[in-house]
Structures are given as structure tokens and as C-alpha cells.
Design an enzyme around this catalytic site. Sequence first.
Site, PDB file in Angstrom:
ATOM      1  N   SER A 136       0.887  -1.175   0.000  1.00 16.55           N
ATOM      2  CA  SER A 136       0.000   0.000   0.000  1.00 16.55           C
ATOM      3  C   SER A 136       0.918   1.216   0.000  1.00 16.55           C
ATOM      4  O   SER A 136       2.110   1.086   0.314  1.00 16.55           O
ATOM      5  CB  SER A 136      -0.823  -0.011   1.291  1.00 16.55           C
ATOM      6  OG  SER A 136      -1.421   1.252   1.526  1.00 16.55           O
ATOM      7  N   TYR A 149      -1.738  -1.010  10.613  1.00 12.67           N
ATOM      8  CA  TYR A 149      -1.776  -1.186   9.153  1.00 12.67           C
ATOM      9  C   TYR A 149      -0.457  -0.727   8.531  1.00 12.67           C
ATOM     10  O   TYR A 149       0.118  -1.429   7.695  1.00 12.67           O
ATOM     11  CB  TYR A 149      -2.956  -0.395   8.574  1.00 12.67           C
ATOM     12  CG  TYR A 149      -3.219  -0.660   7.100  1.00 12.67           C
ATOM     13  CD1 TYR A 149      -3.836  -1.829   6.682  1.00 12.67           C
ATOM     14  CD2 TYR A 149      -2.867   0.274   6.126  1.00 12.67           C
ATOM     15  CE1 TYR A 149      -4.092  -2.072   5.336  1.00 12.67           C
ATOM     16  CE2 TYR A 149      -3.117   0.044   4.774  1.00 12.67           C
ATOM     17  CZ  TYR A 149      -3.734  -1.135   4.381  1.00 12.67           C
ATOM     18  OH  TYR A 149      -3.979  -1.377   3.046  1.00 12.67           O
TER      19      TYR A 149
HETATM   20  N1  NAD Z   1      -8.663  -0.640  -1.308  1.00 19.17           N
HETATM   21  C1  NAD Z   1      -7.660   0.170  -0.987  1.00 19.17           C
HETATM   22  O1  NAD Z   1      -7.831   1.384  -0.878  1.00 19.17           O
HETATM   23  C2  NAD Z   1      -6.277  -0.416  -0.778  1.00 19.17           C
HETATM   24  C3  NAD Z   1      -5.168   0.459  -0.843  1.00 19.17           C
HETATM   25  C4  NAD Z   1      -3.900  -0.048  -0.665  1.00 19.17           C
HETATM   26  C5  NAD Z   1      -3.720  -1.415  -0.435  1.00 19.17           C
HETATM   27  N2  NAD Z   1      -4.812  -2.243  -0.370  1.00 19.17           N
HETATM   28  C6  NAD Z   1      -4.573  -3.659  -0.115  1.00 19.17           C
HETATM   29  O2  NAD Z   1      -5.179  -4.418  -1.145  1.00 19.17           O
HETATM   30  C7  NAD Z   1      -5.383  -5.760  -0.672  1.00 19.17           C
HETATM   31  C8  NAD Z   1      -6.766  -6.220  -1.062  1.00 19.17           C
HETATM   32  O3  NAD Z   1      -7.747  -5.480  -0.319  1.00 19.17           O
HETATM   33  P1  NAD Z   1      -9.051  -4.878  -1.003  1.00 19.17           P
HETATM   34  O4  NAD Z   1      -8.931  -3.404  -0.971  1.00 19.17           O
HETATM   35  O5  NAD Z   1      -9.339  -5.533  -2.284  1.00 19.17           O
HETATM   36  O6  NAD Z   1     -10.154  -5.253   0.125  1.00 19.17           O
HETATM   37  P2  NAD Z   1     -11.359  -6.304   0.081  1.00 19.17           P
HETATM   38  O7  NAD Z   1     -11.845  -6.381   1.495  1.00 19.17           O
HETATM   39  O8  NAD Z   1     -12.335  -5.926  -0.968  1.00 19.17           O
HETATM   40  O9  NAD Z   1     -10.641  -7.667  -0.336  1.00 19.17           O
HETATM   41  C9  NAD Z   1      -9.760  -8.331   0.543  1.00 19.17           C
HETATM   42  C10 NAD Z   1      -9.955  -9.838   0.395  1.00 19.17           C
HETATM   43  O10 NAD Z   1      -9.079 -10.516   1.307  1.00 19.17           O
HETATM   44  C11 NAD Z   1      -9.813 -11.570   1.914  1.00 19.17           C
HETATM   45  N3  NAD Z   1      -9.245 -11.967   3.203  1.00 19.17           N
HETATM   46  C12 NAD Z   1      -9.325 -11.317   4.403  1.00 19.17           C
HETATM   47  N4  NAD Z   1      -8.735 -12.034   5.364  1.00 19.17           N
HETATM   48  C13 NAD Z   1      -8.248 -13.160   4.767  1.00 19.17           C
HETATM   49  C14 NAD Z   1      -7.516 -14.279   5.242  1.00 19.17           C
HETATM   50  N5  NAD Z   1      -7.184 -14.409   6.552  1.00 19.17           N
HETATM   51  N6  NAD Z   1      -7.178 -15.241   4.361  1.00 19.17           N
HETATM   52  C15 NAD Z   1      -7.528 -15.145   3.063  1.00 19.17           C
HETATM   53  N7  NAD Z   1      -8.223 -14.115   2.552  1.00 19.17           N
HETATM   54  C16 NAD Z   1      -8.578 -13.122   3.397  1.00 19.17           C
HETATM   55  C17 NAD Z   1     -11.218 -11.015   2.039  1.00 19.17           C
HETATM   56  O11 NAD Z   1     -12.179 -12.060   2.234  1.00 19.17           O
HETATM   57  C18 NAD Z   1     -11.387 -10.270   0.742  1.00 19.17           C
HETATM   58  O12 NAD Z   1     -11.910 -11.085  -0.279  1.00 19.17           O
HETATM   59  C19 NAD Z   1      -5.131  -5.720   0.836  1.00 19.17           C
HETATM   60  O13 NAD Z   1      -3.844  -6.253   1.095  1.00 19.17           O
HETATM   61  C20 NAD Z   1      -5.175  -4.235   1.149  1.00 19.17           C
HETATM   62  O14 NAD Z   1      -4.432  -3.900   2.308  1.00 19.17           O
HETATM   63  C21 NAD Z   1      -6.086  -1.762  -0.543  1.00 19.17           C
END
Ligand code: NAD
Length: 273
Positions: A136, A149
Site C-alpha cells: 500500500s 496497518y
Molecule cells: N482498497 C484500498 O484502498 C487499498 C489500498 C492499498 C492497499 N490495499 C490492499 O489491497 C489488498 C486487497 O484489499 P481490497 O482493498 O481488495 O479489500 P477487500 O476487502 O475488498 O478484499 C480483501 C480480500 O481478502 C480476503 N481476506 C481477508 N482475510 C483473509 C484471510 N485471513 N485469508 C484469506 N483471505 C482473506 C477477504 O475475504 C477479501 O476477499 C489488501 O492487502 C489491502 O491492504 C487496498
Amino acid sequence: MHALRGKVAAVTGAASGLGRAMALAFADEGMDLALADVEGLQEVVAAVEAKGVKATAMKVDVSKAQEVEAFAAAAGKVHLVCNNAGVSTLGAAWECSVADWQWILGVNVWGVIHGVRAFAPRLIAQNEGHLVNTASVAGLISPPGSAAYNVTKHAVVALSETLYHDLRERGSAVGVSVLCPAYVPTRISESERNRPKELAAGEKSSATLAKQAMLKKAVASGRLSAGDIARAVVSAVKENRFYILTHPRIKGAIRARMEDILEERAPRDPLRL
Ligand SMILES: NC(=O)c1ccc[n+]([C@@H]2O[C@H](COP(=O)([O-])OP(=O)(O)OC[C@H]3O[C@@H](n4cnc5c(N)ncnc54)[C@H](O)[C@@H]3O)[C@@H](O)[C@H]2O)c1
């Protein structure tokens, strides 16, 4: 890895958000998929199969080494690995509970460590492949109010950089990228939905609840879609590019952090620059 068609991508956290979008983007490139999540994967499996590729799905908690190892074993020959599953919890450094720290370190850091330990030896043995770890911008700057985080995402950047050096030092052809997006509309601000009961959240302070409401708004109003981020990942893999910085406006805050370190100044608040 220039040619993706006919190869296999393994994606964790594939049921939602960035992971789901990556699965769809890789299917558009003609890749077969091995998908993992703690949530149901039926919808994304059907969506990628509708694009004419094959997909397998497995219920995997990435914080558990045996489950990630079983996923790697079941996936068979894989070329592209996206250690993407992640959760978010907010709080000042002293306010995050032990349960908060354990939950987020388990998914965001141990999840990536387990993914690297399970898949990297397989890619190294075939001397072909690429790993993408989802960090991130919070892995490159340290905004206030999200201590746990930030710690996990800085760890993913450090792990990915070291993995890159280790692979070069051993003369491996395996590539690495670290994905560092800013706000993207996904379900990240509803991460609590997947928190195990034994790591239940405690009371949050009013300052943290206000931050949570702000974060929810910021995530929902992110201008780039999950699909845009997934397409940036495809390009970076094809070009063998390490850092994937999808939101260039954040570079000013990254530069300010680097300058503060080099000048040995106190860190400026990246949200106030
Ligand atoms: N959306 C943003 O703004 C953003 C920005 C920077 C980084 N990220 C990162 O992107 C990645 C994906 O997140 P997202 O934004 O798509 O959120 P999201 O909640 O839509 O998707 C995350 C997925 O991870 C799964 N998950 C959670 N715990 C788990 C576990 N213990 N084992 C397996 N799967 C698990 C969830 O069920 C979900 O399907 C994360 O690492 C997040 O930190 C997101």
C-alpha cells in the site's frame, strides 16, 4: 514475464476488490487461475470461466502456514503469484489492542510470508515466474491513526525488496513486484467481516471512529477502480517492474519522508503536505 497466455496465476484474497479484479485481468490475458480466500469464490470463478479460462478455488486463511502450503500444493504449476489478501484496522499506536495487532499481522504480514515460503521455491525450481505482493502507499509513508496497518505494509515492502535482492543474488529469473496503491473503492473498510471471533475488536476511541468514517469516504471516492489497479499489475509483470505506484500524486509525500530521513528531521504528517 512477457507472455502470460496459457500460464497460471495464483491469487489470494480473490473473492473481492483488488484480488477479484486481478483474477479478471489475468483471465483477460488468457491465464488460468488458482484462487484463494476465506470468503466464497463461486462468483469470481464463474466470472473468470465466462472469459474462457480454467479456475480452481480453495478456502484458505493466509495467516495459517499449513493452509497456504496446501493451496500451493493443490495449485500445481503456477507462474504468477499474488499475495494480496489483506485487512485494515485503525487506531493510534497505543490504542490498537493485542487482538488488533495479532489479526492484522497474521493476515497482512504472515499471509505474505507464508505465500513467499510456499510459492517462491516452486518458481525458483522452474526458473520462471513472478511474485506480486500487495502492500500500500502505507508501506512507503506512515499516516497517523493507522499504526498497525502501516507496520504491516512497511513489512511487505521490506520483505519484497529483500526477496528481489535475494533472487538476483542467486541468479534466478523469477521476478518480484510490490503493489502500493492509495485509496481504491473495494470492501477494505469492511474488513471486520472476516475477523476471527477469538481476535474480536475491543472498544475504539472516538478519534479512531472518526478516522474510520473518513477512511470509508476516502476509499469509496478513490478515482481509480480495482480494474485499473489490476491492469497496472499486468503491465508491471510484463515489464518486470518492481514498484507499482498507481497513484503518482502520492509521490510528494514519499519524497518528503525520504528527505526528512536524509536530513534527520522529524517526520512531516503525510496527510498535511
Ligand atoms: N482498497 C484500498 O484502498 C487499498 C489500498 C492499498 C492497499 N490495499 C490492499 O489491497 C489488498 C486487497 O484489499 P481490497 O482493498 O481488495 O479489500 P477487500 O476487502 O475488498 O478484499 C480483501 C480480500 O481478502 C480476503 N481476506 C481477508 N482475510 C483473509 C484471510 N485471513 N485469508 C484469506 N483471505 C482473506 C477477504 O475475504 C477479501 O476477499 C489488501 O492487502 C489491502 O491492504 C487496498
